[in-house]
Design an enzyme around this catalytic site. Structure first.
Site, PDB file in Angstrom:
ATOM      1  N   ASP A  50      10.390   4.659   8.307  1.00  0.00           N
ATOM      2  CA  ASP A  50      11.197   5.427   9.259  1.00  0.00           C
ATOM      3  C   ASP A  50      10.620   6.851   9.385  1.00  0.00           C
ATOM      4  O   ASP A  50      10.404   7.524   8.362  1.00  0.00           O
ATOM      5  CB  ASP A  50      12.634   5.486   8.707  1.00  0.00           C
ATOM      6  CG  ASP A  50      13.641   5.986   9.716  1.00  0.00           C
ATOM      7  OD1 ASP A  50      13.380   5.897  10.927  1.00  0.00           O
ATOM      8  OD2 ASP A  50      14.718   6.464   9.284  1.00  0.00           O
ATOM      9  N   GLU A  56       7.805   7.554  19.292  1.00  0.00           N
ATOM     10  CA  GLU A  56       8.962   8.280  19.845  1.00  0.00           C
ATOM     11  C   GLU A  56       8.522   9.264  20.909  1.00  0.00           C
ATOM     12  O   GLU A  56       7.528   9.975  20.754  1.00  0.00           O
ATOM     13  CB  GLU A  56       9.726   9.020  18.732  1.00  0.00           C
ATOM     14  CG  GLU A  56      10.974   9.749  19.267  1.00  0.00           C
ATOM     15  CD  GLU A  56      11.930  10.244  18.194  1.00  0.00           C
ATOM     16  OE1 GLU A  56      12.046   9.582  17.136  1.00  0.00           O
ATOM     17  OE2 GLU A  56      12.570  11.287  18.415  1.00  0.00           O
ATOM     18  N   HIS A  78      20.756  12.689  14.685  1.00  0.00           N
ATOM     19  CA  HIS A  78      20.920  12.260  13.301  1.00  0.00           C
ATOM     20  C   HIS A  78      22.095  12.958  12.613  1.00  0.00           C
ATOM     21  O   HIS A  78      22.466  14.062  12.984  1.00  0.00           O
ATOM     22  CB  HIS A  78      19.643  12.534  12.514  1.00  0.00           C
ATOM     23  CG  HIS A  78      18.484  11.686  12.955  1.00  0.00           C
ATOM     24  ND1 HIS A  78      17.485  12.156  13.763  1.00  0.00           N
ATOM     25  CD2 HIS A  78      18.194  10.391  12.714  1.00  0.00           C
ATOM     26  CE1 HIS A  78      16.620  11.180  13.999  1.00  0.00           C
ATOM     27  NE2 HIS A  78      17.017  10.093  13.377  1.00  0.00           N
ATOM     28  N   HIS A 127      17.676   5.914  17.716  1.00  0.00           N
ATOM     29  CA  HIS A 127      17.917   6.568  16.420  1.00  0.00           C
ATOM     30  C   HIS A 127      19.290   7.226  16.477  1.00  0.00           C
ATOM     31  O   HIS A 127      19.929   7.283  17.533  1.00  0.00           O
ATOM     32  CB  HIS A 127      16.829   7.624  16.157  1.00  0.00           C
ATOM     33  CG  HIS A 127      15.554   7.021  15.688  1.00  0.00           C
ATOM     34  ND1 HIS A 127      15.067   7.202  14.434  1.00  0.00           N
ATOM     35  CD2 HIS A 127      14.673   6.198  16.323  1.00  0.00           C
ATOM     36  CE1 HIS A 127      13.946   6.531  14.304  1.00  0.00           C
ATOM     37  NE2 HIS A 127      13.671   5.919  15.438  1.00  0.00           N
ATOM     38  N   GLY A 128      19.703   7.759  15.335  1.00  0.00           N
ATOM     39  CA  GLY A 128      20.930   8.565  15.319  1.00  0.00           C
ATOM     40  C   GLY A 128      22.146   7.842  15.857  1.00  0.00           C
ATOM     41  O   GLY A 128      22.945   8.419  16.595  1.00  0.00           O
ATOM     42  N   SER A 172      24.782   6.286  14.212  1.00  0.00           N
ATOM     43  CA  SER A 172      25.999   6.111  13.414  1.00  0.00           C
ATOM     44  C   SER A 172      27.214   6.517  14.241  1.00  0.00           C
ATOM     45  O   SER A 172      27.129   7.393  15.108  1.00  0.00           O
ATOM     46  CB  SER A 172      25.926   6.971  12.145  1.00  0.00           C
ATOM     47  OG  SER A 172      25.197   6.294  11.141  1.00  0.00           O
ATOM     48  N   ASN A 178      19.460   2.313  14.833  1.00  0.00           N
ATOM     49  CA  ASN A 178      19.307   2.895  13.491  1.00  0.00           C
ATOM     50  C   ASN A 178      20.622   3.449  12.963  1.00  0.00           C
ATOM     51  O   ASN A 178      21.258   4.293  13.628  1.00  0.00           O
ATOM     52  CB  ASN A 178      18.312   4.057  13.539  1.00  0.00           C
ATOM     53  CG  ASN A 178      16.885   3.603  13.702  1.00  0.00           C
ATOM     54  OD1 ASN A 178      16.616   2.434  14.004  1.00  0.00           O
ATOM     55  ND2 ASN A 178      15.957   4.514  13.494  1.00  0.00           N
TER      56      ASN A 178
HETATM   57  O1  G3H Z   1      16.262   9.775  10.250  1.00  0.00           O
HETATM   58  C1  G3H Z   1      16.923  10.152   9.309  1.00  0.00           C
HETATM   59  C2  G3H Z   1      17.443   9.142   8.329  1.00  0.00           C
HETATM   60  O2  G3H Z   1      18.838   9.163   8.315  1.00  0.00           O
HETATM   61  C3  G3H Z   1      16.853   9.360   6.968  1.00  0.00           C
HETATM   62  O3  G3H Z   1      17.366  10.501   6.398  1.00  0.00           O
HETATM   63  O4  G3H Z   1      15.380  11.737   5.518  1.00  0.00           O
HETATM   64  O5  G3H Z   1      17.673  12.118   4.574  1.00  0.00           O
HETATM   65  O6  G3H Z   1      16.434   9.995   4.123  1.00  0.00           O
HETATM   66  P1  G3H Z   1      16.663  11.147   5.083  1.00  0.00           P
HETATM   67  P1  13P Z   2      22.247   8.268  11.748  1.00  0.00           P
HETATM   68  O1  13P Z   2      22.148   9.585  11.070  1.00  0.00           O
HETATM   69  O2  13P Z   2      23.062   8.355  12.993  1.00  0.00           O
HETATM   70  O3  13P Z   2      22.747   7.189  10.847  1.00  0.00           O
HETATM   71  O4  13P Z   2      20.762   7.845  12.222  1.00  0.00           O
HETATM   72  C1  13P Z   2      19.844   7.265  11.327  1.00  0.00           C
HETATM   73  C2  13P Z   2      18.469   7.197  11.884  1.00  0.00           C
HETATM   74  O5  13P Z   2      18.209   7.375  13.055  1.00  0.00           O
HETATM   75  C3  13P Z   2      17.387   6.879  10.933  1.00  0.00           C
HETATM   76  O6  13P Z   2      16.129   6.959  11.515  1.00  0.00           O
HETATM   77 ZN    ZN Z   3      15.865   8.434  12.975  1.00  0.00          ZN
END
Ligand code: G3H
Ligand code: 13P
Ligand code: ZN
Length: 333
Positions: free
Chosen positions: A94, A146, A190, A234-235, A237, A277
Site C-alpha cells: 500500500d 495514483e 485517509h 483509497h480513504g 472508511s 481501501n
Molecule cells: O493509507 C494509509 C493507511 O491507512 C495506512 O496507514 O501508514 O498509518 O499504516 P499507516
Molecule cells: P481509511 O483511512 O479511510 O481507512 O483509508 C485506508 C487507505 O486508503 C489505505 O490505503
Molecule cells: Zn490509501
C-alpha cells in the site's frame, strides 16, 4: 526471489475483471498485527470473498516486512483450515513511494504493489510508475498507480486540499505507464477525520455531521475515458458512529470524526471501482472493543482478554463490509 504463486497468493488481474463485470468491489484491508489478519481471513473465508491484504510503510516499520509476508503466507493455509477450498488472497504493498521498495516487495512474494507518485509532477509520476510496471510485470505482479491527490495524510505525503483526478489525463497516464489499476481522488481521504466540520452540514435531529457527497461526476467522466479499467478508492472508511461513541464513552476523545457514508460506497462498488481501501474502521473497532474491556474490567491484564474481543469486533466489521457494502461475498467459492 520468491514468487507469490508458490505462496498460494494471487494478483489482482482476474479479481478486478470479475468485480467490474459483476458490479461489486474487492475489499482491501490493511493489517499490522496477528489479530487483524486473523479477523480479515476469518471474515473472508466465512463469506467466500476474494480479499486484498495491504501492507503500508507504517506497517512495515511497525511489524517488519519479512514477518508480514510470512504471516500472509500463513494466512493462505489458515484460510484453507477454515474450510475455504480455493482462497483468493492478494498481498499488496500500500502506498509504495520508491521503485526500490516496490522491487523489494515484488522480489519477496507480494502479488501486487502500489506505486504512489501522486505527489510528484505529472511526468515524474509517469516515469516512476512505468519503471515499476516494467519490473513488476516480468513476474506477473500487478501494479496500482495514483493520479490526483487525496486530502489528509498519505504516509509522508500531506495534502491540505484534495486535488480531484483530472479525467482528461487518465488515458495518457494509463497508456504510457501500463498500470493495471488507477487510484483516483474524488473526495475521499485517509483517517477518521475525512472532512472538516465546516465542509459538512449537521443533521438537525441527531446533531451529527453529514459529509458532502463524493464527486461521482468525476468518476463518471473517468469511466467514460477508460471503459472497463479498474478504479481504486483509497480513504474509504465510514467511521461508524457507534465505535466513535464507544471510544468517547470510555475515555477516548475523537471529536467530530466523520467518514464516507456507506450508501456512497455501495454506489461506487457497483461501478468500475473494484478495490475499496479500508483501514481506519478496523482501528476504530479494535480501539472501541479494547477500551470497553478496560473500562468494564479494570483488573484485566491478559492481552488475549482484550485483543480477543477486539478481533471479534473486527471480524464482524469486515463481514459487514463484504456483505452489506462491497457485495464481494460468494465471489471466491
Ligand atoms: O493509507 C494509509 C493507511 O491507512 C495506512 O496507514 O501508514 O498509518 O499504516 P499507516
Ligand atoms: P481509511 O483511512 O479511510 O481507512 O483509508 C485506508 C487507505 O486508503 C489505505 O490505503
Ligand atoms: Zn490509501
Amino acid at each position: 526471489m520468491v514468487s507469490y504463486k508458490e505462496l498460494g497468493l494471487v494478483n489482482t488481474r482476474e479479481m478486478f475483471a470479475k468485480a467490474i463485470n459483476g458490479g461489486y468491489a474487492i475489499p482491501a484491508f490493511n493489517f499490522n498485527n496477528m489479530e487483524q489478519l486473523q479477523a480479515i481471513i476469518k471474515a473472508s473465508a466465512e463469506t467466500k470473498s476474494p480479499v486484498i491484504l495491504q501492507v503500508s510503510k507504517g506497517a512495515r516499520n511497525y511489524a517488519n516486512q519479512t514477518l508480514l509476508r510470512y504471516m500472509a503466507q500463513g494466512a493462505v493455509e489458515y484460510a484453507k483450515e477454515l474450510g475455504w477450498e480455493h482462497p483468493q488472497i492478494c498481498l499488496h504493498l500500500d502506498h509504495g513511494d520508491t521503485f526500490e521498495v516496490c522491487k523489494s516487495c515484488v522480489d519477496f512474494g507480494f502479488s501486487s504493489v502500489m506505486i504512489d507518485g501522486s505527489s510528484l509532477p505529472y511526468e515524474e509520476n509517469i516515469a516512476l510508475t512505468k519503471k515499476v510496471v516494467e519490473y513488476a510485470h516480468q513476474f506477473d505482479v500487478t501494479v496500482e498507480a495514483e493520479l490526483g491527490v487525496l486530502a489528509g495524510v498519505e504516509d509522508d505525503v500531506q495534502a491540505e486540499e484534495s486535488h480531484y483526478t483530472k479525467p482528461e489525463e487518465v488515458i495518457d497516464f494509463a497508456t504510457r505507464t501500463g498500470c493495471d489499476s488507477l487510484a483516483i481522488s474524488i473526495g475521499t481521504s485517509h483517517g477518521a477525520y475525512k472532512f472538516k466540520p465546516e465542509q459538512c452540514t449537521r443533521d438537525p435531529k441527531t446533531g451529527k455531521l453529514v459529509p458532502p457527497p463524493l464527486a461521482f461526476d468525476v468518476l463518471d467522466a473517468i469511466m467514460e475515458k477508460l471503459p472497463g479499467f479498474p478504479i481504486v478508492l483509497h480513504g474509504s472508511s465510514s467511521v461508524p458512529q457507534e465505535y466513535v461513541d464507544t471510544i468517547n464513552m470510555y475515555g477516548g476523545n475523537l471529536p467530530d470524526a466523520v467518514g464516507i457514508p456507506e450508501e456512497q460506497l455501495r454506489k461506487a462498488a457497483k461501478s468500475a471501482v473494484c478495490k475499496i481501501n479500508i483501514d481506519s474502521d478496523s482501528r476504530l473497532a479494535f480501539t472501541a472493543a479494547v477500551r470497553k474491556v478496560f473500562a468494564e474490567k479494570p483488573g484485566e491484564f491478559d492481552p488475549r482478554k482484550y485483543c480477543g474481543p477486539a478481533r471479534d469486533e473486527m471480524t464482524k466489521l469486515y463481514k459487514h463490509k463484504i456483505i452489506e457494502v462491497l457485495g464481494s461475498d460468494g465471489k471466491a467459492e
